[in-house]
Scaffold this motif. Structure first.
Motif, PDB file in Angstrom:
ATOM      1  N   THR A   1      -9.468 -62.618 -24.973  1.00 50.77           N
ATOM      2  CA  THR A   1      -8.801 -62.630 -26.401  1.00 50.77           C
ATOM      3  C   THR A   1      -8.356 -61.508 -26.886  1.00 50.77           C
ATOM      4  O   THR A   1      -8.744 -60.300 -27.011  1.00 50.77           O
ATOM      5  CB  THR A   1      -9.856 -63.230 -27.299  1.00 50.77           C
TER       6      THR A   1
ATOM      7  N   GLN B   1      -0.600 -64.468 -29.799  1.00 48.96           N
ATOM      8  CA  GLN B   1      -1.919 -64.468 -29.778  1.00 48.96           C
ATOM      9  C   GLN B   1      -2.537 -65.474 -28.674  1.00 48.96           C
ATOM     10  O   GLN B   1      -1.989 -66.357 -28.586  1.00 48.96           O
ATOM     11  CB  GLN B   1      -2.479 -64.910 -31.285  1.00 48.96           C
TER      12      GLN B   1
ATOM     13  N   PRO C   1     -13.848 -65.320 -22.594  1.00 49.89           N
ATOM     14  CA  PRO C   1     -13.606 -64.874 -23.924  1.00 49.89           C
ATOM     15  C   PRO C   1     -13.170 -63.413 -24.385  1.00 49.89           C
ATOM     16  O   PRO C   1     -12.459 -63.222 -25.071  1.00 49.89           O
ATOM     17  CB  PRO C   1     -15.102 -64.933 -24.728  1.00 49.89           C
ATOM     18  N   GLU C   2     -13.320 -62.623 -23.315  1.00 50.69           N
ATOM     19  CA  GLU C   2     -13.113 -60.997 -23.523  1.00 50.69           C
ATOM     20  C   GLU C   2     -11.421 -61.062 -23.339  1.00 50.69           C
ATOM     21  O   GLU C   2     -11.031 -59.998 -23.368  1.00 50.69           O
ATOM     22  CB  GLU C   2     -13.704 -60.177 -22.475  1.00 50.69           C
TER      23      GLU C   2
ATOM     24  N   ALA D   1      -7.162 -56.161 -28.474  1.00 48.07           N
ATOM     25  CA  ALA D   1      -8.209 -57.085 -29.016  1.00 48.07           C
ATOM     26  C   ALA D   1      -8.483 -56.290 -30.371  1.00 48.07           C
ATOM     27  O   ALA D   1      -8.144 -55.130 -30.677  1.00 48.07           O
ATOM     28  CB  ALA D   1      -9.312 -57.292 -28.149  1.00 48.07           C
TER      29      ALA D   1
ATOM     30  N   LEU E   1      -4.712 -71.382 -28.242  1.00 45.51           N
ATOM     31  CA  LEU E   1      -6.263 -71.316 -28.083  1.00 45.51           C
ATOM     32  C   LEU E   1      -6.781 -72.241 -26.763  1.00 45.51           C
ATOM     33  O   LEU E   1      -6.031 -73.248 -26.643  1.00 45.51           O
ATOM     34  CB  LEU E   1      -7.018 -71.954 -29.202  1.00 45.51           C
TER      35      LEU E   1
ATOM     36  N   ARG F   1      -2.425 -55.929 -23.799  1.00 39.41           N
ATOM     37  CA  ARG F   1      -3.087 -56.477 -24.756  1.00 39.41           C
ATOM     38  C   ARG F   1      -3.924 -55.650 -25.676  1.00 39.41           C
ATOM     39  O   ARG F   1      -4.058 -54.649 -25.275  1.00 39.41           O
ATOM     40  CB  ARG F   1      -3.779 -57.744 -24.167  1.00 39.41           C
TER      41      ARG F   1
ATOM     42  N   SER G   1     -12.024 -69.558 -26.402  1.00 40.53           N
ATOM     43  CA  SER G   1     -13.144 -69.775 -27.330  1.00 40.53           C
ATOM     44  C   SER G   1     -13.657 -71.367 -27.036  1.00 40.53           C
ATOM     45  O   SER G   1     -12.828 -72.165 -26.856  1.00 40.53           O
ATOM     46  CB  SER G   1     -13.029 -69.464 -28.686  1.00 40.53           C
TER      47      SER G   1
ATOM     48  N   THR H   1      -6.287 -66.675 -27.613  1.00 37.10           N
ATOM     49  CA  THR H   1      -7.735 -66.855 -27.830  1.00 37.10           C
ATOM     50  C   THR H   1      -8.530 -67.822 -27.001  1.00 37.10           C
ATOM     51  O   THR H   1      -8.017 -68.767 -26.668  1.00 37.10           O
ATOM     52  CB  THR H   1      -7.966 -67.428 -29.457  1.00 37.10           C
TER      53      THR H   1
END
Length: 121
Positions: A90, A116, A87-88, A40, A11, A38, A120, A118
């Motif tokens: 992620t 993963q 954020p995109e 999403a 994160l 990737r 944010s 993330t």
């Protein structure tokens, strides 16, 4: 037997950085093209960047100038430095490699299990 494994996800806040790593192990004779993809949530898996054995790279427009791929042919490893994350970005990030196993004449395509990422606040 050959395995491909990613590491380094997590994160991070928008504008931050992460470094992903991919390691191929097992009875490997040679690795040709490698790449990061990737996926999403709710979307199809997409290409992020590829790199040839000789180091020629192809980036998607969405990450060009922010992500940098590198590989170490002697260690059968690849890395992805991701800067100015948005954020995109992620998604689950997958390592992909075309590998020829020791004693074999054919090339096979291998995928890692994914890591993963993330982005944010």
């Amino acid at each position: 037997q050959v395995q491909v494994a990613e590491s380094g996800g997590g994160l991070v806040q928008p504008g931050g950085s992460l470094r992903l790593s991919c390691a191929a192990s097992g009875s490997i004779f040679s690795i040709n093209n490698m790449g990061w993809y990737r996926q999403a949530p709710g979307k199809r898996r997409e290409l992020v960047v590829t790199i040839t054995f000789g180091g020629i790279t192809t980036y998607s427009d969405s990450v060009k100038g922010r992500f940098t791929i590198s590989r170490d042919n002697a260690k059968n490893t690849m890395s992805l430095q991701m800067n100015n994350l948005k954020p995109e970005d992620t998604a689950v990030y997958y390592c992909n490699a075309d590998i020829r196993r020791t004693g074999m004449t054919i090339w096979r395509n291998y995928w890692g299990q994914g890591t993963q990422v993330t982005v944010s606040s």
